[in-house]
Design an enzyme around this catalytic site. Structure first.
Site, PDB file in Angstrom:
ATOM      1  N   CYS A  83     -39.382  25.320  13.147  1.00 44.56           N
ATOM      2  CA  CYS A  83     -39.153  25.715  14.475  1.00 44.56           C
ATOM      3  C   CYS A  83     -38.138  25.020  15.112  1.00 44.56           C
ATOM      4  O   CYS A  83     -37.381  24.130  14.433  1.00 44.56           O
ATOM      5  CB  CYS A  83     -40.486  25.471  15.218  1.00 44.56           C
ATOM      6  N   GLY A 102     -37.134  30.296  15.062  1.00 46.19           N
ATOM      7  CA  GLY A 102     -38.465  30.899  15.328  1.00 46.19           C
ATOM      8  C   GLY A 102     -38.570  32.137  16.315  1.00 46.19           C
ATOM      9  O   GLY A 102     -38.062  32.053  17.434  1.00 46.19           O
ATOM     10  N   ASN A 137     -41.743  20.159  15.126  1.00 50.20           N
ATOM     11  CA  ASN A 137     -40.833  20.650  14.070  1.00 50.20           C
ATOM     12  C   ASN A 137     -41.068  19.976  12.742  1.00 50.20           C
ATOM     13  O   ASN A 137     -40.928  18.690  12.731  1.00 50.20           O
ATOM     14  CB  ASN A 137     -39.517  20.900  14.489  1.00 50.20           C
ATOM     15  N   GLY A 138     -41.732  20.576  11.717  1.00 49.85           N
ATOM     16  CA  GLY A 138     -41.825  19.932  10.605  1.00 49.85           C
ATOM     17  C   GLY A 138     -43.045  20.409   9.829  1.00 49.85           C
ATOM     18  O   GLY A 138     -43.799  21.303   9.926  1.00 49.85           O
ATOM     19  N   TYR A 198     -28.410  26.979   5.434  1.00 46.24           N
ATOM     20  CA  TYR A 198     -28.892  28.160   6.059  1.00 46.24           C
ATOM     21  C   TYR A 198     -29.439  28.119   7.798  1.00 46.24           C
ATOM     22  O   TYR A 198     -29.058  28.838   8.412  1.00 46.24           O
ATOM     23  CB  TYR A 198     -29.830  28.991   5.211  1.00 46.24           C
TER      24      TYR A 198
END
Length: 475
Positions: free
Chosen positions: A12, A38, A112-113, A254
């Site tokens: 995210c 996201g 995030n994670g 990416y």
């Protein structure tokens, strides 16, 4: 390409700001800059002196916050998140920030994670009486903080104690009525940066969010660091000793936007250098180089410059179609690939084409693109990948959780080439990737997590992070 991923688990984008009268509006813009991280949910929580306010929902940022919806989010401090969810984590209840209210104060959390010991912690907390309202790992932190309440511990100490119990990759932003807290895991596996906008402090998953709102990038949040921002200013503390820095390599390959910097390394320039290094590692006779939009364009330009083969836009992306890897079901991805890309026939017809891509996961999308180029008249299609082969599962937030997701596992490069029907296939070496990105050779793993390329994980892997059939394979 990473469009073949089944999805992302907690991959995210988070944003936070303290001390600005337009906090919610700036958070809205910051989340726009992070939208690529996201697309299934977005939320903002603010502090206005009377408590915490929150608005969130499923959909894109501009869908969740349409019309006058930001007007109710008053206050000079805010946090926000854009969210991707796997099927297990879908639902409005999992959209963040999560807000927790109690007699001892309120707290909003965005994350995030992926916590590799989340299940173990949940089971322990439930035995102590905790009841979970979501399936998100983020809620674990709130329960741990609450369990440590009481006694002589300050709020900072409670947060530090709770964070020290977490294992895995995480970047947290926490907003309370007293301050903004920012935490980075001990290996700094997820990107998180600190910035300044006038007298206000800002944090974001990527520095491109700072650029959009006109903030200055100060630095990356350090491994194991807890930053506390309040009306007294900014203080840096530590909830864990810094481990070996292991930033996710896929951020460079990416995930991150080309205009973002991670640890002072620009993503576009890093990808371009990977393309140049790739051209040094392979000799191909061809007429044109093209990249798979968008994350491979930088590497394709670098490959062209180093090889001397002209670069052309041989593949065009339909801008009105979202990233196919964001789609939550296989059927939607199948249709998405066909809608997403179109070959430029006059560029590739009668030509020997070098197709540069960022990675190959399952191989199905790569195979379709190779066929697409051949159908457009390409006489040869040589696939070059600006990263090493993905051969091992990831348990830190990227949903490649089993070997069965990966075409390169247990196969030679020639076998993979045959499956995608290319004339040749070349992957960038791990050493070449690290050199091109610009990591210091003195650092362990050169400062990056290479687990998906090597199978060597920077942290302990807990049993509950491995899927049942994966456990069978490991016996």
């Amino acid at each position: 390409m990473l469009a073949e991923l089944r999805g992302l688990n907690e991959e995210c984008g988070v944003f936070g700001i303290w001390g600005h009268e337009e906090a919610s509006q700036l958070t809205y813009y910051g989340l726009h800059a992070l939208q690529h991280r996201g697309q299934e949910g977005a939320g903002i929580a603010t502090k206005n002196g009377k408590g915490l306010l929150v608005k969130k929902g499923e959909g894109l940022v501009n869908e969740v916050f349409s019309g006058d919806s930001l007007k109710g989010l008053t206050g000079n401090s805010a946090i926000g998140q854009v969210r991707y969810t796997t099927e297990d984590g879908r639902g409005a209840e999992n959209v963040q920030p999560l807000v927790f209210r109690s007699t001892t104060g309120s707290m909003a959390i965005a994350h995030n994670g992926n916590l590799i010991n989340a299940q173990e912690l949940k089971e322990s907390l439930e035995k102590q009486g905790s009841i979970f309202q979501t399936t998100s790992d983020t809620e674990v932190l709130a329960h741990l903080i609450k369990k440590s309440a009481g006694g002589a511990l300050t709020q900072r100490d409670r947060v530090k104690k709770a964070l020290s119990m977490l294992k895995g990759a995480f970047a947290f932003v926490l907003l309370t009525e007293e301050g903004l807290m920012v935490a980075q895991d001990p290996n700094a596996m997820r990107p998180l940066s600190l910035g300044k906008l006038g007298d206000a402090w800002v944090v974001a998953s990527e520095t491109c969010a700072f650029d959009l709102i006109g903030a200055e990038t100060i630095r990356s949040v350090e491994p194991g660091e807890l930053i506390i921002i309040n009306n007294k200013g900014l203080q840096s503390d530590r909830f864990a000793e810094a481990g070996d820095r292991a930033m996710c390599s896929m951020e460079y390959v990416y995930f991150s936007r080309p205009d973002s910097d991670i640890d002072g390394i620009n993503i576009h320039m890093a990808r371009k250098r990977c393309g140049k290094q790739l051209a040094k590692e392979v000799q191909i006779e061809a007429d044109v180089v093209t990249g798979v939009p968008d994350s491979s364009i930088s590497a394709a330009i670098g490959f062209s410059e180093e090889s001397g083969i002209p670069y052309e836009l041989g593949l065009i992306k339909n801008r009105y179609v979202g990233r196919t890897f964001i789609q939550p079901t296989q059927a939607m991805r199948e249709r998405g690939v066909k809608l997403k890309l179109s070959p430029v026939q006059q560029v590739v017809a009668g030509k020997r084409v070098v197709m540069v891509d960022d990675s190959i996961v399952r191989g199905t999308t790569s195979k379709r693109i190779v066929k697409m180029l051949r159908d457009a008249g390409a006489t040869e299609v040589h696939v070059v990948i600006a990263a090493p082969p993905l051969v091992s599962p990831c348990f830190y937030g990227v949903d490649i959780s089993t070997d069965s997701d990966l075409i390169a596992t247990g196969r030679s490069v020639e076998e993979v080439r045959d499956l995608i029907a290319a004339d040749s296939l070349t992957f960038l070496s791990a050493e070449g990737m690290l050199k091109a990105i610009g990591r210091s050779p003195e650092m362990k793993n050169c400062g990056q997590c290479l687990a998906c390329f090597t199978g060597e994980y920077p942290t302990e892997i807990y049993a509950d992070t491995v899927l049942p059939h994966e456990k069978e394979l490991s016996r």
